[in-house]
Design a protein around this motif. Structure first.
Motif, mmCIF file in Angstrom:
data_model
loop_
_atom_site.group_PDB
_atom_site.id
_atom_site.type_symbol
_atom_site.label_atom_id
_atom_site.label_comp_id
_atom_site.label_asym_id
_atom_site.label_seq_id
_atom_site.Cartn_x
_atom_site.Cartn_y
_atom_site.Cartn_z
ATOM 1 N N LEU A 102 0.837 -1.195 0.000
ATOM 2 C CA LEU A 102 0.000 0.000 0.000
ATOM 3 C C LEU A 102 0.874 1.248 0.000
ATOM 4 C CD1 LEU A 102 -2.629 -0.996 2.721
ATOM 5 C CD2 LEU A 102 -2.952 -1.028 0.248
ATOM 6 N N ALA A 103 0.396 2.296 -0.644
ATOM 7 C CA ALA A 103 1.110 3.581 -0.631
ATOM 8 C C ALA A 103 1.072 4.152 0.784
ATOM 9 C CB ALA A 103 0.460 4.546 -1.606
ATOM 10 N N LYS A 104 2.157 4.825 1.187
ATOM 11 C CA LYS A 104 2.233 5.392 2.539
ATOM 12 C C LYS A 104 1.562 6.759 2.600
ATOM 13 C CE LYS A 104 6.047 3.027 4.773
ATOM 14 N NZ LYS A 104 7.307 3.165 5.502
ATOM 15 N N THR A 105 0.268 6.765 2.410
ATOM 16 C CA THR A 105 -0.507 7.991 2.577
ATOM 17 C C THR A 105 -0.805 8.172 4.063
ATOM 18 O OG1 THR A 105 -2.619 6.840 2.348
ATOM 19 C CG2 THR A 105 -1.580 7.649 0.322
ATOM 20 N N PRO A 106 -1.084 9.409 4.517
ATOM 21 C CA PRO A 106 -1.430 9.601 5.933
ATOM 22 C C PRO A 106 -2.577 8.700 6.388
ATOM 23 C CG PRO A 106 -1.030 11.717 4.886
ATOM 24 C CD PRO A 106 -0.987 10.696 3.795
ATOM 25 N N ALA A 107 -3.587 8.513 5.527
ATOM 26 C CA ALA A 107 -4.730 7.670 5.898
ATOM 27 C C ALA A 107 -4.304 6.218 6.082
ATOM 28 C CB ALA A 107 -5.822 7.779 4.830
#
Length: 383
Positions: free
Chosen positions: A247-252
Motif C-alpha cells: 500500500l502507498a504510505k498515505t497519511p490515511a
C-alpha cells in the motif's frame, strides 16, 4: 587479543541490553503511572506522591502539593493518592495519635499544601477514570510508537489483498486466488498481515479455514492447505505460497495500519491466555522479567526499530493485562467501583483487601514460576 575483543563485545552487549531495558521498562511504567496521576489531578484528588521506580529515593521534589520521586529500581512505580488504601498511599496516612500532622517520613506533603480531596471522597465515575487512565496511556504510547514506525520504516505497508499465488502450490490448489482480500483466518478477523501470519503459525496441520472477499462477495474457503519444508534445525515450517500487494504510505493508510496493528498486539494476549487455558500452549512457555529482558536484548542486537516494536508489544500487553477483572489489577478496581455504583455503597474494605491479597499472591507465584522457566531456558539455550 581475541579474548579481549570478545570481552569488549560482551561488555557492550550488556550495556546495550541494560539501556534498552531501561528505555522499555521506564517508558512503559512512566506512561502508565502518568495516566493515573494526570487523571487524579484533573479530578481534584490529592496526589501525595508520584514515583517512578521502587526502593530508595534517588531524587525527590515537592511541587503543586505532590512529591515527585525517582527511585533506584526501575521495576515499577506508583501514584500515592490520599486515602486510597494502597501500601504506597498508606505511607501518607495520619499518625497514630490521630492528629492531622503525620509522623516524619510518612506523608511528604504538609496538610496546608494538600489541595485535593481524598480518593474515596471523589465521585465513582471520577475514580473509575483514574483507574482506567493508566492502561489507556499504555495504549496511547503503543499507538504513537506504531505511528512513527509505520511512517518512517523503509518497508512498505503490506495489504491483505493477494498479489500472486505460486503456481502448483497447495494454497492455489485448495482455493486461494490472486485478487482475494483475506478477511479472516480460522474465524478470526484479520486487520493486518501479521494477523494472517499469527493465525497460520498457530495451525498445527498446515491448513486453515479462510474467509476472503472475491469480486465484492464474501467467500468461505474451508481447509486451505499449505506446503511445508524442513529448516536447518530439522523443524517443519509452513510455506504460505502467496504474496500480497503493498500500500502507498498515505497519511490515511499510515493511520489505519497503526490502529489495526494495535488491535493485533492487543488480541495476542487474549489469544495466548485462551491457548494456555485450552492446552494449546504449555504453561512452561510462560515468560517473566528475565525472559522479557532476554527478548529485549535480542531485539537490541537487531537495532532500535526492533526495540521499539518490543516496547509496543509490552506496553499494549500491559494495558490489556491491567484491564482484566482481577482484584490486584486496575481492572479489578474497576469491578469494585462498578459494584459500588450499583449498590450505592463501597465494597467492604476487608473483602477488597482479602481478594486483592489472594490474587496478588497468585500472580506473584505465577511470576516466580515464569522466572524459573526463563532461567531454565537461559541455561539450556532455549532463550
Amino acid at each position: 587479543g581475541c579474548a579481549a575483543a570478545r570481552a569488549e563485545r560482551e561488555s557492550m552487549t550488556i550495556i546495550i541490553t541494560i539501556l534498552a531495558s531501561l528505555l522499555v521498562f521506564g517508558a512503559v511504567i512512566a506512561i502508565h503511572e502518568f495516566g493515573h496521576f494526570a487523571a487524579a489531578k484533573l479530578s481534584g484528588i490529592q496526589v501525595n506522591e508520584f514515583s517512578i521506580g521502587m526502593g530508595p529515593a534517588l531524587w525527590k521534589k515537592i511541587a503543586g502539593g505532590t512529591q515527585y520521586t525517582l527511585r533506584l529500581l526501575p521495576v515499577g512505580g506508583y501514584v500515592a493518592m490520599e486515602g486510597e488504601g494502597s501500601p504506597e498511599s498508606n505511607q501518607a496516612g495520619r499518625d497514630r495519635d490521630g492528629r492531622d500532622e503525620p509522623p516524619a517520613g510518612e506523608n511528604p506533603i504538609p496538610p496546608e499544601q494538600r489541595t485535593g480531596i481524598p480518593f474515596p471522597e471523589a465521585a465513582v465515575w471520577k475514580r473509575a477514570i483514574v483507574m482506567a487512565a493508566g492502561p489507556l496511556m499504555n495504549f496511547v504510547l503503543g499507538f504513537v510508537v506504531l505511528l512513527g514506525l509505520t511512517a518512517f520504516r523503509a518497508e512498505p505497508i503490506a495489504s491483505r489483498i493477494i498479489y500472486e499465488v505460486e503456481e502448483g502450490s497447495l494454497a492455489a490448489q485448495t482455493g486461494l486466488e490472486a485478487g482475494d482480500e483475506i478477511v479472516a483466518v480460522n474465524g478470526r478477523r484479520c486487520f493486518v498481515t501479521n494477523d494472517i501470519l499469527y493465525e497460520l503459525a498457530r495451525t498445527r496441520d498446515t491448513q486453515a479455514d479462510f474467509t476472503v472477499r472475491r469480486d465484492g462477495k464474501l467467500v468461505e474457503l474451508p481447509a486451505v492447505r499449505f506446503d511445508s519444508y524442513t529448516d536447518e534445525n530439522g523443524s517443519t515450517r509452513m510455506d504460505i505460497g502467496f504474496t500480497v500487494y503493498a500500500l502507498a504510505k498515505t497519511p490515511a493508510n499510515v493511520l489505519k495500519e497503526s490502529v489495526n496493528s494495535e488491535l493485533y498486539y492487543s488480541r495476542i494476549i487474549f489469544t495466548s491466555v485462551a491457548d494456555l487455558l485450552r492446552g494449546r500452549e504449555s504453561i512452561n512457555n510462560l515468560s517473566g522479567p528475565v525472559g522479557i529482558v532476554s527478548a529485549i536484548s535480542q531485539a537490541a542486537s537487531y537495532g532500535l526499530t526492533d526495540v521499539l516494536e518490543m516496547l509496543v508489544l509490552i506496553t499494549v500487553n500491559l494495558g490489556v493485562f491491567n484491564l482484566l477483572p482481577i482484584p490486584a489489577l486496575d481492572g479489578g478496581r474497576l469491578v469494585f467501583l462498578a459494584v459500588e455504583a450499583v449498590i450505592r455503597r463501597p465494597v467492604s474494605e476487608r473483602v477488597q483487601e482479602n481478594l486483592t491479597l489472594a490474587t496478588f499472591i497468585l500472580l506473584f507465584g505465577l511470576m516466580i514460576f515464569a522466572t524459573y522457566n526463563d532461567v531454565i531456558r537461559l541455561f539450556t539455550g532455549g532463550v
